[in-house]
Structures are given as C-alpha cells and as structure tokens.
Motif scaffolding. Sequence first.
Motif, PDB file in Angstrom:
ATOM      1  N   LEU A  75     -25.717  11.894 -38.087  1.00 30.64           N
ATOM      2  CA  LEU A  75     -26.749  12.358 -39.021  1.00 30.64           C
ATOM      3  C   LEU A  75     -27.250  13.730 -38.614  1.00 30.64           C
ATOM      4  CD1 LEU A  75     -29.239   9.522 -39.996  1.00 30.64           C
ATOM      5  CD2 LEU A  75     -28.178  11.227 -41.470  1.00 30.64           C
ATOM      6  N   ALA A  76     -27.535  13.838 -37.328  1.00 33.91           N
ATOM      7  CA  ALA A  76     -28.049  15.106 -36.825  1.00 33.91           C
ATOM      8  C   ALA A  76     -27.010  16.203 -36.996  1.00 33.91           C
ATOM      9  CB  ALA A  76     -28.430  14.957 -35.356  1.00 33.91           C
ATOM     10  N   LEU A 108     -26.744  17.317 -40.551  1.00 36.49           N
ATOM     11  CA  LEU A 108     -27.851  18.159 -40.994  1.00 36.49           C
ATOM     12  C   LEU A 108     -27.715  19.579 -40.472  1.00 36.49           C
ATOM     13  CD1 LEU A 108     -31.060  16.001 -40.855  1.00 36.49           C
ATOM     14  CD2 LEU A 108     -30.200  17.329 -42.762  1.00 36.49           C
ATOM     15  N   PHE A 109     -27.282  19.671 -39.215  1.00 39.15           N
ATOM     16  CA  PHE A 109     -27.292  21.007 -38.618  1.00 39.15           C
ATOM     17  C   PHE A 109     -26.022  21.808 -38.868  1.00 39.15           C
ATOM     18  CE2 PHE A 109     -30.566  18.787 -36.169  1.00 39.15           C
ATOM     19  CZ  PHE A 109     -31.606  19.652 -36.419  1.00 39.15           C
ATOM     20  N   SER A 164     -24.497  22.393 -41.520  1.00 39.68           N
ATOM     21  CA  SER A 164     -24.579  23.277 -42.677  1.00 39.68           C
ATOM     22  C   SER A 164     -25.355  24.543 -42.343  1.00 39.68           C
ATOM     23  CB  SER A 164     -25.222  22.544 -43.838  1.00 39.68           C
ATOM     24  OG  SER A 164     -26.413  21.944 -43.405  1.00 39.68           O
ATOM     25  N   ALA A 165     -25.978  24.565 -41.164  1.00 39.10           N
ATOM     26  CA  ALA A 165     -26.734  25.757 -40.804  1.00 39.10           C
ATOM     27  C   ALA A 165     -25.815  26.930 -40.498  1.00 39.10           C
ATOM     28  CB  ALA A 165     -27.602  25.466 -39.589  1.00 39.10           C
ATOM     29  N   CYS A 166     -24.595  26.634 -40.102  1.00 41.52           N
ATOM     30  CA  CYS A 166     -23.675  27.721 -39.771  1.00 41.52           C
ATOM     31  C   CYS A 166     -22.998  28.219 -41.037  1.00 41.52           C
ATOM     32  CB  CYS A 166     -22.622  27.239 -38.794  1.00 41.52           C
ATOM     33  SG  CYS A 166     -23.335  26.221 -37.503  1.00 41.52           S
TER      34      CYS A 166
END
Lengths: 538, 308
Positions: A14-15, A18-19, A21-23
């Motif tokens: 999950l984590a 979520l993260f 897509s930050a890149c």
Amino acid sequence: MRKRRLVAWVAAPLAVGLFASACGGGGGAEAGDGIVSVNHTEPENPLVPSNTTETGGGNVLKAMFTGLVDYDEKTTEPYNAVAESIDTTDNKVFKIKLKPGWTFHDGTPVTSNSFVKAWNYAAYGPNGQSATSFFEHIQGYKDVNPGGEDGEGPPPTTKEMSGLKVVDELNFEVTLDAPFATFPVMLGYTAFSPLPESFYADPKAFEEKPVGNGPFKWDSRQPNAFIKLVKYDQYAGKNKPQINGIEFRIYNELETAYQDLVSGNLDFVDQLPPSAMVGDKWKTDLQERGESKPILSNNALQVPLYDPKYQDPKVRQALSMAIDRKQITSTVFQNTYEPATGWVVADAIPGYQPGGCGEFCEFNPEKAKQLLTEANFQGPITITSNSDGGHKEWIEAICGQFKNNLGVDCVFNPVPTFSEFLKMHKENAHNGPFRFGWLGDYPAAETFLGKVYRTGASSNYMRYDSPEFNEAMNRADQAPTEEEANKLYLEAEKILAKDMPSIPLWNQKASVGWSERLEGATVTFDRNLNFETVKLKS
Amino acid sequence: MGRYVLRRLLQLIPVFIGTTFIIYALIWALPGDPFAGRCGDRPCPPAYIAEMTEKYNLNDPVIVQYFKYLGQILTGDFGETFAGIPVNTLVADAYPITLRLAVVALAFAALIGVGAGILTGLRGRGFADNLVLVSTLFLISLPVFVTGFILQVVLGTELGIITPSVSSQATWGELIVPGFVLGSTSMAYVARLTRTSLMENKRADYVRTAVAKGLEPKRVVGVHLLRNSLIPVITFLGTELGALMGGAIVTEGIFNIRGIGGLVYKAILTKEGTTVVGIVTLLVLVYLLMNLLVDMLYAVLDPRIRYD
C-alpha cells in the motif's frame, strides 16, 4: 507474531503504491536559449480564434495568427498584413485582395477561402462560438445566427452569410448591412483570423494543437503550467521574429511572477503587482526595464435608467462631478489608472480627440450639489459590483466622496461572483450605479461606443435608449474616412455627456516589466509584449 | 486481518458515493450560470451557453446528472474542463507533484518533529526543552503564507539561493523549501505530540519493568518506550498526508507549484465542476487508504491491538 507479519506485508505494498506515483511525471520544457518567457493565465476556452474572447487564450492566439490587418507596434495604426489591399468606395462593399505566399504552419496556403469559411463558421449560431457578435455587420448574419437576445430565435436558414463572396484564390468580397468605415480596423482582431482546412476535418485535434499563420507556431502545452510556441520560419509578415520562441508560463499569483522577474527567472510580466506599485518600488527593482502605457481599457459606473430614482440626467451628472478622479487614481490605484475624460480611451486610439465628457467629468462639488438639489434627489445610493475581483477599495472611496461632497448616504453592495453580477444585468435587477469595465478589441472609438450605448446593444445594461445617439453613431459608422469618423464619434460622445447614462471613471494603463535579457521590449495596445520585434541580448 | 482489510475496503464504496454526490450537488447547485462570465466583459452568446449546458448535462435533474457522471468516472474518464482539457491530464500532471511536495513536507515533519520530540521528551526540562517549546509555538502561530513569502523573498529574490518559483517539472530539489514551509506547522505539532507522549510513557509500568530487568537504556527507549509512544504520532502523520495534499493551496500559490491544491482552488473559483469533483474523489481515496494504513501500523507497533 504471525499476525504482525501479515500486517506488514499488507501495509508495505500500500505504501509503495502510494509513493511510487510520486516519481516521474512532470516533464515539459526548459526555457532554453532564445525562448522568451512571459507570465500568463490559463485559457478559459478551447483555443479557436472565434471562440476566445478573454486574454488567457487570446494572447496565445495573437502570437499564432495574423489577420488581414495588423497594428503598428508604436502608433497602433492599422496596416495591411495578409491583405494586399482592402478597397471600398462606399464603406459597404469591401474588395479584399490577399498577398500571395502566406502559408499556415502545416504548409497549406492562406487563400480567400481560409477567411470566408472561417468567418461563416464563426457566425453560424449552432457552432456556439463566443465571438459571433463580431460578424454582425456582415450581410446575412441574421440568417445564420437568428438567435436573438436569449437564444429563443428560430433556427438558422442557411450556413453561409450572403455578404461573403469568394472571387478567386486571392480575392474576396465582403458586403455589410450598412456602411461602416471602421470595418477594416476590426479585421486585425483574432476572431477574424483565417483557419486552415484541417480545422474543419477535426476541430478536436485542432484545439489540442492549433495551426495558425502567424509568426509563432504551436510547440507544446502542459495544462495549467505552460504553453510553448516556437518561431515559424516561413512567416510572411512584415516583422520576422528575432526570438526562437515564447513560453507562456501560468502563474497563480502575480506576486510570484514579479519575484521571478526581479531574480531573472522570467522575462516579462504584463501587470505589476500592487506591492511593486507602492512608492514606485518597481522603478528601483527594475531600473529602466518597465513601462506604463495607456491601453484600450476603461471603467465606468453604469446607471440603471429603468430605476425611477435615476431618471433625471442631472442626478447622473451630479454624481459624476462629485467624484475626484485624480485623488482616487493616485491613492487607491497608485497611478496605474488615468482619470477618464470621456467614454473612449482616446490616448490609445490614433487620431482621436480626448475630452468627450467635457465639464461633467471634472471635479466640481459645488455644481454637483446644485444639480442634485435641482433634481431633488434623495439618497441613499448603492454601488453594486462583484466582489471576487477586488473592487471594494475604490467603490468605498467613491462612496466617501458622495457623502462628503453631496451629503447623501452611499453604500457598497458586493455580490459574491462575477456570474451573479452578470445575472443582475440581465434581469434589470440594479437599484443604483454598478461597476462596468470594458476592454476594447481593436484600436477604434467604435468598440467603446457601439456595443455599449446603442439601443439594445449587448453590453447596454443601463437600457439606455436614445434615438439621437443611435443616429449619431450611424453617421459616424458611415463616414467616408477614419478621420471624419473620429470626429463624428466625438459628436456621439457629446450626446452621452448630455444624457450621462454612465459615469466614466478612469482608463487603465499597462504597467509592465521585463528582464535584463530583453532588448527593445515594447508593449502593444492590448498589454502584450511585442513578440515580433523583441530581441534577446547576446 | 484479511477480513478486516476487506471490510475496510468495502466501506470505501458508500463513502465514495456519498462524498462525490455531496460535492457534485454542491458544486453544480451553486447560484449563477457557470458559463455566463466566460466571455470577458461581454455576455456570452446564447448558442455558446446552450452548447455548454448540453455538454455538461445541466438540463437534467442533479441526480440524473450525477449518475451520468458516475458512470463516466467508473470507466476511468473524469470528463473535460470548460477549456476542453481532459481532467485526467490535469490530474496526471498535478498529482505526482503534490504527492512529492507532501512527502517532502511529511519527511520534514517526521524527521525533525520526531527528533526534536524525542530529544526533549527524554531529557525533560532544560534549555533544549524550552528551545523546542518556544520555537514550535513560533512555527504554529506563523501563518503559512508569511513563512512562505519570507523564505521566498529572502532565499530567492535577495540571496539567490533558490528560484522564487518552482518550474513545471518540480524536481525534488526545488521542492525542499516549499516542502519545509508546508510541513512547518505539522513539524511543530509532531514535536509536541512526541514529547508529551514520551513523557507520559516514561513513567509507565512496562518501562519500569524493562529497566528493572536490567535492559540496556537503548533497548528500553528504542523498543519499549518509542514504539508505544509513536502511536498517536503515526495517527497524526497519516491523516496529515491527506491534509497536506488537499491543503497545499497557499504554499502552491506562493511558489507557483502546479499541484492539486492550486488546481482545485482555481476550479472552485471558475466553477469547473468536473475538475473539483474529480480531484475531491481522489483525495477521498487517499484519506481512506491512509487511514487504513495507519490502522494497520497500530498492530505492528502494539501487538495488543488486534483486529480479528
């Protein structure tokens, strides 16, 4: 223990999800060499010339399209651009001849058909273009767009205006309903731009990647971030661009754009923020790299003539004379506005005589009070405006002057949004003067008078109805030359002074700033950087 | 545990429908014609308004409009703005940027906040404690736009260390200062929360037992004390990520970051209903997932917390 492991295994992906897509993402253009960056706002409508009446899209289209005429960068005098000649004997039938050699960015030639078809498309009611009313002078407009004031009209009977006739590849003829000398001046407005054949084949694709015939062609866009244009090498116009391209960078806050300008991160700002105007701070920040110039924009208080309280012209004249325009423009607006002397922004229009309002726009509290007593006017006055554009200060300043100079009560009546304000116009719901701002579309007096003060005109929210004024406007429209037309428009303005349907307040000046990289920066009458003449320092 | 997760995921559906419907109804039921003010200072031609009304189904009753919209959303299409740009594109451009900004802010909050909290929570009264208390009070009382503007002018315009605005790529490096600004308030809260929680648990029985057992102080603090004390901090940080994503409006405005905050703010002002509902839907999802994540982390931190 086992349970805890399981939790960790569920939580971890999950984590990561979520993260992760930050890149990536982002992307876009780096303002490289030869690209001039300017501050900008996000276009409100799809980028089609006849569907863009606001500056966010208009500025981009202006750089991408060149019409039949263009305006001189210094004098704003119109000159022929795509047109070789525009001939008329009666100001009613215009024979237009195009210069050969103009091409669209996709390589196809600009022909008579490029104009005629585009204008017919723009005027045709069901196409829902926002600039249709610019074509109302052309014969047959009523047949393609019989919509009427609230769109209740019958469906159009034809798709083409009878007033447009293609003679051959480079010649066409325009017939107007009535003689109109200002018509050639209008033709530089973006709504009159030619469109390539590819537009009709796939309008959606065109909106994503517009194809024009102007000095700059489409490069890329990231909605809400930037629009990039690059120089079009085959541009056939008078001024070939000296820069490689333009980046319209979209800013949320004017203040940030200004900070970027001061630190050399942006090349041009078309409006200085209030904090930079205080005490002329921009002059220290930017040295010589700024300019203040009259543009085609003015403000007035329209008065609802349907309200019995305001029917005596003396009341309106008294209100006008009780306003100390000079004081408000210098204190509230830090001199970014000039006191108005008429309904037309004379300074920005070549050859136009200022002062159409005469003594009624001069500050004269004694005379004002006397007129008000004669008219037996009892307050209170309410001044209405939308409050989402920051109009509180100057309206309260005017109210204060009404109280001091005339001894009548005055309050500011804010309505939350601009669209609610427009609704009030439509429903004749005003019970006192209300704010009116107008941006001229081309440098001619007609754009400030015709669409606002003629009976039934689209922005005549006062419901001003004067046969005398209409008559004067007709005479001016039909004048044989531009100079004579200007004289006659001034006559029409004098009638407005007599009736005072609206109270002219001030004309806006463009206060712009540019970076150290630019050389020979000049500002057009519509507050743009002149992209065709600006250079970059090497 | 698996059933618990499944149950929580099923809860998403009513929450999702409820929030999107409320937002949808609120946005489209706002007074005033959303298209009336879109043609500069002049009124829009009736044909234009008619076409737009048709395009956004505004002639239908709100409930019908909503279900048409929902059907569209379920196929992954969030509709188009009035300017003809797919909302998907806008969100795809803006979401990674905001997420990056929120992560930077959260990292500041977590690292500095927890660090300062542990430092003062363990030591108790003294100079460091007072320093942290005063500086966090200072950070909490300063509005974000003041911090943002000061840092922008001082570091950007005056000293030239950073550029005053963030470019459209919004790289990690560019986001450090805005991330600090955005995270500054939560950083202060986290420090105080950690401090209080630690001080409270320091006197707990299990800590006394651990010390009495003769465990190393490092193990007492690291494994026994911190793990329990961080539960409220994790709750705060988890929900804060959601808040940071939606609430970055001011910071994004100052530094001209092309993220979700500015997008939704502008969309509300211009009544771009499709954009507002689309983004809010995504924010709701982020909140729900973050809450689920936080709840599951509880079980990791404190084995006594069970969900079956």
